[in-house]
Motif scaffolding. Structure first.
Motif, PDB file in Angstrom:
ATOM      1  N   LEU A 108       4.912  -0.802 -41.483  1.00 41.47           N
ATOM      2  CA  LEU A 108       4.814  -1.858 -40.477  1.00 41.47           C
ATOM      3  C   LEU A 108       4.401  -3.229 -41.011  1.00 41.47           C
ATOM      4  CD1 LEU A 108       3.096   0.007 -37.489  1.00 41.47           C
ATOM      5  CD2 LEU A 108       5.466  -0.721 -37.662  1.00 41.47           C
ATOM      6  N   CYS A 109       3.441  -3.267 -41.948  1.00 40.17           N
ATOM      7  CA  CYS A 109       2.745  -4.524 -42.250  1.00 40.17           C
ATOM      8  C   CYS A 109       3.426  -5.317 -43.360  1.00 40.17           C
ATOM      9  CB  CYS A 109       1.299  -4.247 -42.640  1.00 40.17           C
ATOM     10  SG  CYS A 109       0.310  -3.647 -41.255  1.00 40.17           S
ATOM     11  N   LEU A 110       3.590  -6.608 -43.107  1.00 43.72           N
ATOM     12  CA  LEU A 110       4.014  -7.554 -44.135  1.00 43.72           C
ATOM     13  C   LEU A 110       3.052  -8.733 -44.118  1.00 43.72           C
ATOM     14  CD1 LEU A 110       5.625  -9.955 -42.357  1.00 43.72           C
ATOM     15  CD2 LEU A 110       7.402  -8.209 -42.361  1.00 43.72           C
ATOM     16  N   PHE A 111       2.889  -9.392 -45.269  1.00 46.94           N
ATOM     17  CA  PHE A 111       1.858 -10.408 -45.441  1.00 46.94           C
ATOM     18  C   PHE A 111       2.481 -11.786 -45.638  1.00 46.94           C
ATOM     19  CE2 PHE A 111      -0.063  -6.433 -46.627  1.00 46.94           C
ATOM     20  CZ  PHE A 111      -1.369  -6.529 -46.174  1.00 46.94           C
ATOM     21  N   VAL A 112       1.932 -12.772 -44.924  1.00 41.58           N
ATOM     22  CA  VAL A 112       2.299 -14.174 -45.121  1.00 41.58           C
ATOM     23  C   VAL A 112       1.013 -14.992 -45.141  1.00 41.58           C
ATOM     24  CG1 VAL A 112       4.503 -13.855 -43.940  1.00 41.58           C
ATOM     25  CG2 VAL A 112       2.533 -14.714 -42.658  1.00 41.58           C
TER      26      VAL A 112
END
Length: 436
Positions: free
Chosen positions: A223-227
């Motif tokens: 689920l998780c993506l980082f910006v």
């Protein structure tokens, strides 16, 4: 008591008779029951401990959120949190929200969550303190690109890279769910959905994949993506001082009740403080209930073995009627005869428990090898990470679990010998010798 032990031991010796082989099968039954109990409880304990470790690794120790949905002065709240216990608490504002990801011209993934930090300010502090080392999750060489006009960076998981067929340097587009809902008009009376003609169109935000990570927890990786937090503020139409939450890390994630109580008193009432255990309370409660239910159900295996022991010793009483008569004729009391047969049940439980612990520990040690072998032979994955979140089968043997299993097994086996022991004690020596 030594005499009773000596006689009970002789009765259990393996000889060419049916009774002795039934005794062996009783010990095997206890061994298998204890081994199964130990394996299941060790796996449940290991699964729970690894789940907690992954939760602490991929989540903050506690989170502060606003009752109004958005924290308007994120840096001030973070400083206020750290002032509760200076030098012990670290805080980092974050923006988290679901997004739709378009990874090629035609396909969209609707299941993704943006998790935005201040990469330049907060992550170095967290890494230095050892609370959250994000770089350990990165795979290969991955450098976060500085914010440039039209060229923002995003770090995705290895699972996302595989599903979307993208790699470092490729472009993806993120759609804000909030902006999408503004394009839709819902008729409250009819329930019909249509495009709102008064809304203005918007362009999805383009990001460049600058890193790939793996946390080793399937649901998180999926689920998780980082910006960067400023890029997230632009994406979700938030102010540059806004955050959806402020994550906090204390000294010890497993002993922070006093810290959370103090933080709740010092922070404004509009801010809610929740520890990671509260956030995941339902999951942790389910794991605890499952472990108790597994023990309750599997103890019946040992109970069946105890009934087998009772049958074995009843048969032994009839087979050894003459010997019991001789013992009583030589002066053995009813209590002594009772103890002989109770000790037989005790010894079967003891030997079976020790063998079961050895067998269970061996299976646990080679559990992943056995799992891979069975998966290879059957052609199906027995421990799919999509359901259990981990790549391998975890296990942890607790001394308290081993002690409880062994004691429960010995007690059940000894109680199982009670009826034949009473039957043997009430034999009349004259009748026993005459019938033989």
């Amino acid at each position: 008591m030594l005499t009773e032990f000596f006689i009970a031991g002789r009765y259990l010796k393996v000889r060419h008779s049916a009774v002795s082989w039934i005794t062996v099968t009783s010990i095997v039954g206890v061994t298998l029951g204890v081994a199964v109990l130990l394996i299941v409880l060790a796996v449940m304990t290991g699964f729970t401990d690894l789940m907690k470790a992954k939760l602490v690794e991929t989540q903050a120790h506690f989170q502060v959120r606003s009752a109004f949905g958005v924290i308007s002065d994120r840096d001030a709240v973070a400083k206020q949190m750290e002032s509760v216990r200076p030098g012990e608490v670290l805080a980092a504002p974050v923006i988290s929200s679901p997004v739709l990801v378009r990874y090629d011209e035609r396909r969209i993934d609707p299941y993704a969550m943006v998790l935005a930090f201040d990469f330049q300010k907060d992550l170095p502090r967290l890494k230095q303190s050892g609370r959250f080392d994000f770089e350990n999750m990165l795979l290969g060489r991955a450098e976060y690109l500085p914010q440039l006009p039209g060229r923002r960076g995003v770090i995705i998981s290895a699972d996302m890279a595989r599903r979307w067929h993208v790699r470092i340097g490729d472009k993806i587009f993120l759609h804000s769910t909030g902006k999408l809902t503004q394009l839709i008009k819902v008729d409250e009376k009819s329930g019909q959905i249509s495009v709102d003609a008064a809304s203005t169109a918007y362009y999805p935000t383009q990001f460049v994949v600058t890193g790939i990570y793996s946390a080793g927890k399937y649901d998180f990786d999926r689920l998780c993506l980082f910006v960067d937090i400023d890029d997230a503020a632009d994406l979700f139409d938030l102010g540059y001082e806004d955050a959806t939450a402020v994550f906090g890390w204390g000294k010890d994630a497993f002993h922070q009740t006093a810290l959370l109580e103090k933080m709740r008193k010092n922070l404004p009432s509009a801010l809610e403080v929740r520890g990671w255990e509260e956030t995941n309370q339902q999951l942790l409660s389910v794991l605890a209930v499952e472990k108790r239910m597994m023990f309750f159900l599997l103890i019946f295996i040992v109970l069946v073995a105890a009934f087998s022991i009772a049958n074995t010793l009843i048969t032994s009483v009839y087979q050894k009627t003459r010997e019991i008569g001789v013992l009583k004729a030589l002066g053995a009391s009813d209590a002594m005869v009772r103890r002989v047969f109770l000790l037989q049940g005790f010894l079967i439980g003891l030997f079976g428990s020790l063998c079961g612990v050895a067998l269970g520990a061996t299976v646990i040690y080679f559990r992943n090898d056995i799992l891979h072998l069975v998966s290879h032979l059957t052609g199906s994955e027995l421990f799919p990470k999509e359901f259990y979140y981990f790549n391998e089968l975890p296990a942890k043997i607790l001394l308290s679990d081993v002690s409880f299993i062994v004691i429960a097994s010995i007690v059940l086996c000894t109680v199982g010998a009670l009826i034949p022991a009473v039957r043997a004690a009430h034999l009349d020596p004259a009748k026993a010798l005459r019938y033989e």
